[in-house]
Design a protein around this motif. Sequence first.
Motif, PDB file in Angstrom:
ATOM      1  N   PRO A  54      -6.137   8.408 -16.068  1.00 20.76           N
ATOM      2  CA  PRO A  54      -6.368   6.959 -16.051  1.00 20.76           C
ATOM      3  C   PRO A  54      -5.389   6.210 -15.150  1.00 20.76           C
ATOM      4  N   LEU A  55      -4.136   6.682 -15.068  1.00 18.68           N
ATOM      5  CA  LEU A  55      -3.168   6.038 -14.188  1.00 18.68           C
ATOM      6  C   LEU A  55      -3.532   6.268 -12.723  1.00 18.68           C
ATOM      7  N   VAL A  56      -3.992   7.477 -12.397  1.00 16.07           N
ATOM      8  CA  VAL A  56      -4.458   7.751 -11.030  1.00 16.07           C
ATOM      9  C   VAL A  56      -5.626   6.830 -10.679  1.00 16.07           C
ATOM     10  N   ARG A  80      -6.626  -0.075  -7.117  1.00 17.43           N
ATOM     11  CA  ARG A  80      -5.872  -1.179  -6.532  1.00 17.43           C
ATOM     12  C   ARG A  80      -5.392  -0.854  -5.128  1.00 17.43           C
ATOM     13  N   GLY A  81      -6.123   0.041  -4.478  1.00 14.29           N
ATOM     14  CA  GLY A  81      -5.907   0.288  -3.064  1.00 14.29           C
ATOM     15  C   GLY A  81      -4.946   1.393  -2.705  1.00 14.29           C
ATOM     16  N   GLN A  82      -4.375   2.077  -3.710  1.00 16.67           N
ATOM     17  CA  GLN A  82      -3.440   3.146  -3.396  1.00 16.67           C
ATOM     18  C   GLN A  82      -4.180   4.464  -3.159  1.00 16.67           C
ATOM     19  N   HIS A  83      -3.572   5.323  -2.346  1.00 11.25           N
ATOM     20  CA  HIS A  83      -4.119   6.646  -2.066  1.00 11.25           C
ATOM     21  C   HIS A  83      -3.380   7.675  -2.925  1.00 11.25           C
ATOM     22  N   VAL A  84      -4.086   8.645  -3.462  1.00 13.90           N
ATOM     23  CA  VAL A  84      -3.472   9.758  -4.191  1.00 13.90           C
ATOM     24  C   VAL A  84      -4.124  11.044  -3.706  1.00 13.90           C
ATOM     25  N   ARG A 140       0.834  -1.192   0.000  1.00 11.81           N
ATOM     26  CA  ARG A 140       0.000   0.000   0.000  1.00 11.81           C
ATOM     27  C   ARG A 140       0.874   1.248   0.000  1.00 11.81           C
ATOM     28  N   ALA A 141       0.456   2.235  -0.777  1.00 14.81           N
ATOM     29  CA  ALA A 141       1.197   3.494  -0.873  1.00 14.81           C
ATOM     30  C   ALA A 141       0.232   4.662  -0.855  1.00 14.81           C
ATOM     31  N   ILE A 142       0.739   5.795  -0.421  1.00 18.85           N
ATOM     32  CA  ILE A 142       0.032   7.064  -0.586  1.00 18.85           C
ATOM     33  C   ILE A 142       0.929   7.979  -1.394  1.00 18.85           C
TER      34      ILE A 142
END
Length: 490
Positions: free
Chosen positions: A258-260, A266-270, A57-59
Amino acid sequence: MGLGVHARYRVEEGCMIEATRTPPRDKRDHSDIDVIVVGAGPAGLAAAKYLADAGRRAIVLEKRPIAGGKLSSWRDADGDWLESGLHSFFGGYKELRALLAEVGIAHHVLWQPHALTFALPAGLDERSGSEAVFEDFRFLDLPSPFNGIGAVLGAKRLFNTREKLLFATGTYPVLLRNHGYALGQDDVDYATWHRARGMSEHMLRAFFAPMALALNFTPADAISAQAMLRVMAYFASTKDASRPGFLDGPPSERFIDPLVEYVRGRGQHVETSARVGEILFENGRAAGVRLDDGRELRGAAVILATPVHDAARLLPDEMLRDPMIRGVGLLTSSPVINGHFWFDRAVTSRRGLVFGAGSLVPVHADLGQASPGYGWRDGSFIEACIAPADDLMALDDEAVLERVLSDLQRFYPLATRERLVKAKLVRIPRSVYRASPGAERLRPGARTPVANLFLSGCYTDHGFPASVEGAVRSARVAVDGALATLGARA
């Protein structure tokens, strides 16, 4: 008649003034974060994608109101697209092409015929005379480097017979893929190297000078020969390495957004408008970050996927003195202005990338004709890299536009003020790192003196020229390091 409606847009310290848009902010809980990624340009978003692939997981924290970094784009008040730079993709961008395919957006790249167009404006020298000269270097259907040699031999107006021979003898170490030779040329500027190899001044002015400005917004007598030779070696590396392509619309719609959405799915935070003010350290490790809004976020690893000047701002002074990453504090950045020119009719029939010698528009393209997503098919929408911009940044928009439009008319006589609907400039005081002599050896790797803190971005040394491909490659290297650190702590 004036130059039409025009306005200035400035990207300074990563913050865009005027006409910004803010994607939805990620409101989820951040207690499950493995890796904090600072910067939502191509490197940062690619890092989030690779971490998701590995089940981590990443932010991603972006200080500007929009994601995209050097590939950001947004609409002006009229609904027309503005961009932070003119971007083309090349066939040799293997990591980028794989990422686009995996995200499901590879179809947005419109691959052009395998040719590179160089242009001499009217009045540049005796070879152009009173009319502009356009030379299409058409790569042959042969293995590399013979396809490129064929392109040079097939040139009819830009090079004479002697210069074609000089091209081959002057660049043969690169054509033979002698990367060790290229790596040893960092102490000399390209123009000096060019002359020492016996190549002509016309070749420098007509071919290599616009290439240098397109690559790094830096003149040929100020750019490291190694930086230029790396690009030539890349173009000579595989058959389709130099084949150009455009996105079929603005990068925000076709690539960045689209990449964001993909990484969020897939569970990542932006998060956008989330400026990191400080890296937090505990017991000799990076423990997390503190944002300007006062929040503190914790993670097991941190990846700085920012421009080099932002990395220098965030890294402690003591760390910047370490030989491992001292280049972060020593590298400088090139200014550039991205020009947007809308005409009420087609002023050129050319649909590809054009390298313009002896002008302030060393690389430009009519995206209105080449890319349908810009919505200007009935006229020309010319986007131009305006460089070198060092002396232009202090001028007002009217003065810059006057000079640039004059240069455009030397290539395209129909590009007159009367046919100009509007023009807008996006000024970027600090864009890519400046590849001056000696700078290539200052490019740091992904690792830092802190075991769980990593660097990513096109300025890092990943064995590839600074580009969107380089940014994606740097993300892969940084993520590999972060995963090793996470594995060791699991």
